[in-house]
Design an enzyme around this catalytic site. Structure first.
Site, PDB file in Angstrom:
ATOM      1  N   GLY A 276       0.941  -1.246  -0.070  1.00 11.82           N
ATOM      2  CA  GLY A 276       0.002  -0.012   0.143  1.00 11.82           C
ATOM      3  C   GLY A 276       0.869   1.214  -0.185  1.00 11.82           C
ATOM      4  N   SER A 277       0.205   2.247   0.509  1.00  7.98           N
ATOM      5  CA  SER A 277       0.935   3.630   0.568  1.00  7.98           C
ATOM      6  C   SER A 277       2.007   3.759   1.670  1.00  7.98           C
ATOM      7  CB  SER A 277      -0.123   4.830   0.778  1.00  7.98           C
ATOM      8  OG  SER A 277      -0.632   4.875   2.107  1.00  7.98           O
ATOM      9  N   VAL A 280       0.336   4.583   5.134  1.00  7.88           N
ATOM     10  CA  VAL A 280      -0.152   3.820   5.804  1.00  7.88           C
ATOM     11  C   VAL A 280       0.755   2.536   6.336  1.00  7.88           C
ATOM     12  CG1 VAL A 280      -2.024   1.680   5.909  1.00  7.88           C
ATOM     13  CG2 VAL A 280      -2.387   3.764   4.525  1.00  7.88           C
ATOM     14  N   GLY A 281       1.825   2.367   5.714  1.00  8.51           N
ATOM     15  CA  GLY A 281       2.968   1.456   5.925  1.00  8.51           C
ATOM     16  C   GLY A 281       3.612   1.950   7.312  1.00  8.51           C
ATOM     17  N   GLU A 298       5.827  -3.233   1.019  1.00  7.53           N
ATOM     18  CA  GLU A 298       5.917  -2.882  -0.403  1.00  7.53           C
ATOM     19  C   GLU A 298       4.910  -1.766  -0.500  1.00  7.53           C
ATOM     20  OE1 GLU A 298       5.432  -2.063  -3.931  1.00  7.53           O
ATOM     21  OE2 GLU A 298       4.130  -3.865  -3.881  1.00  7.53           O
TER      22      GLU A 298
END
Length: 595
Positions: A276-277, A280-281, A298
């Site tokens: 994801g982004s 959010v990571g 990733e």
């Protein structure tokens, strides 16, 4: 030489037998998966036949429902429950019980599971691609390239090499432990958690699931709220295949929901995988730190696409457009920065513009559009903001693709493919992840400048370098700080599933695919044992036994020099000293001294 002929004949016969064996299809049972919920046969229930209008000022999470719709037409597909933290923990607990059983399964059983999946995927390509297309807006061809081929390649790699890389791996024991055997064992971690993005709804589920299950784990996957409809159907395929090999129920779980659903998953599992982004990571990492749960991230990409002056411009222009618009352009972070040598800049821009001008956006299942719709609501507004910022700072739109016949109410779900020139790194378009069908093209004069521009990014996922000289392209690529490189091609790495996939910087860390991705689902355990047990056993030398002797350090000093000294004469002298210590420890004088 005569004795070699029998060996040659035997080797040839073995090769022929292996080839003939490959022609014999394995005994793989077929599975039946109820696809009535995803088949668009015109007979959907009345409540699922209207155009969906997202509510303003109220989140879906407030209704505890994940609403699903086709982004290309806004046709309503239905809804799934947004699971509460308690419900998530219950699913993880069930998966943990199933994993304890599955951990004892044989590789033969695991391979059969993979073959059943592969058999179903190959025979139902159109169904899978149509489902992915309806849920994300990507075209059928892009769904096949990004969803079907990559997944099939991963399965075939696991079938041929997976067991080999999970078997114990023997290592050297070094000089001081020459009488020991050393190995690395790979054991299942337990329950793997995965939160995956919407851009590849099929592959993003199967990718972590295949590695987790084949390595003996269970897995709980939270699918994106933007692609839950397709994700839940793909889950049925997995369930059917697991049942066909007698795997325990709940070994694989697919859950739906929003942020709190994902947060509960992170705090419950033994390893977390996130796609994801970057924003959010970082939240995933913070939550995982509370339980010291390892994570693989990733995240975003801003891949550089470098074109030297000695290339076939027409060929590379077609690849560039595919790289920028792949998976409908809006559904994959493909190449987002294009650096072209100034000697061919004008001709390259002209070729790209001509290709993009022929590209049209519209409902992908209509079969006459090169691009689908934007999956995320209001994302087109972000893309327009990036373009306007570039225009305000001196960039110029060369060409924009066209729209197809789009129904009213769905216009802002599309964004036309756009080619922009005269860009530079002061523009947000060259720094922020666009995730859209935009080709910003910038000039460079030297290879050193191309490298500097490519590295001037907070992202580091992949890059592509094109040159008529393979050596030159490799030299440029070797200096770019990223995790994935393609020489004279784009994105071919992901169809080589033996290779690890992942990035650096804001693109994340850890790797999917390959040996690294498979072993990332394992507890890596170091094991040392006696090589000639029980004849030679470890015994503490007398000088360093408790209570240690007065000359214990001198003994240890000589031992270190014996094993690791660089001068051969110093090592021989150390050997003499060590022997002397062992002989003196048994002498009466030594004994009295120690007493």
């Amino acid at each position: 030489m005569a004795f070699l002929w029998p060996l040659i004949v035997l080797a040839f016969a073995y090769a022929i037998c292996r080839f003939l064996f490959m022609l014999i299809p394995p005994n793989v049972p077929s599975i039946d998966v109820d696809a009535s919920d995803v088949l668009d046969d015109g007979n959907q229930a009345q409540e699922n036949s209207f155009i969906y209008i997202p509510p303003r000022g109220r989140t879906q999470q407030a209704d505890r429902k994940v609403q699903c719709y086709e982004p290309a037409t806004m046709k309503y597909l239905g809804y799934y429950p947004a699971l509460t933290p308690v419900e998530v923990k219950e699913r993880v607990a069930q998966a943990r019980k199933a994993q304890k059983i599955w951990a004892k399964s044989s590789f033969k059983q695991r391979r059969q599971f993979l073959r059943i999946l592969l058999n179903y995927i190959v025979k139902h390509q159109q169904l899978i691609c149509e489902t992915s297309s309806r849920d994300t807006g990507k075209t059928m061809v892009d769904a096949s390239l990004g969803e079907i081929m990559t997944t099939c390649e991963k399965i075939t790699w696991l079938l041929s090499e997976g067991e080999r890389w999970l078997k114990p791996e023997y290592r050297s024991s070094g000089r001081s432990m020459f009488y020991k055997k050393s190995k690395v064992e790979f054991h299942p971690l337990g329950v793997i958690g995965a939160i995956v993005s919407w851009n590849y709804p099929f592959h993003n589920i199967f990718n972590p699931m295949l590695a987790a299950v084949f390595s003996g784990n269970s897995i709980v996957i939270k699918v994106s709220e933007h692609a839950s409809w397709s994700g839940c159907f793909y889950f049925q395929i997995i369930q059917s295949a697991l049942a066909a090999v007698g795997a325990p129920e709940n070994l694989v779980e697919v859950i739906t929901g929003f942020a709190e659903t994902g947060e509960a998953l992170v705090s419950s599992v033994d390893k977390m995988i996130f796609v994801g982004s970057p924003g959010v990571g970082k939240m995933i990492m913070r939550n995982a730190s509370e339980t010291l749960t390892p994570v693989t991230l990733e995240l975003g990409g801003k891949d550089a696409f470098i074109v030297c002056e000695d290339v076939d411009v027409d060929r590379v222009a077609h690849i560039a457009v595919r790289a920028a618009l792949q998976s409908s352009g809006q559904n994959c972070a493909g190449a987002e920065r294009f650096y072209v040598h100034r000697d061919i800049y004008s001709s390259f821009v002209s070729k790209v513009a001509k290709i993009v001008k022929s590209v049209s956006a519209g409902p992908p299942l209509a079969g006459k559009y090169d691009m689908g719709a934007i999956c995320l609501q209001e994302h087109s507004e972000k893309l327009e903001t990036l373009v306007n910022d570039a225009l305000d700072k001196g960039a110029k739109i060369v060409v924009r693709g066209s729209f197809g016949n789009i129904s009213e109410g769905a216009v802002d779900q599309f964004f036309p493919p756009t080619v922009i020139e005269n860009v530079d790194h002061t523009m947000k378009l060259m720094q922020e992840e666009a995730f859209g069908p935009i080709l910003p093209i910038m000039k460079f004069s030297t290879d050193e400048e191309a490298v500097r521009l490519a590295n001037d990014s907070r992202y580091g996922l992949g890059c592509a370098v094109f040159s008529g000289s393979q050596h030159r392209a490799k030299k440029i690529a070797s200096q770019i700080h990223c995790g994935v490189v393609a020489i004279n091609d784009f994105a071919s790495n992901y169809l080589c599933q033996s290779l690890p996939f992942g990035g650096v910087k804001d693109s994340g860390f850890g790797r999917f695919a390959g040996v690294e991705g498979l072993r990332a689902c394992c507890l890596v355990k170091s094991v040392v044992e006696d090589r000639w047990w029980p004849f030679i056993k470890t015994k503490i030398p007398k000088p360093i036994q408790y209570p240690v002797a007065e000359n214990s350090f001198e003994f240890q000093e000589s031992l270190v020099e014996l094993f690791y000294g660089l001068d051969i004469w110093d090592r021989l002298r150390a050997l003499v000293n060590v022997i002397k210590f062992f002989t003196e420890q048994h002498s009466p004088a030594m004994g009295k001294k120690n007493d």
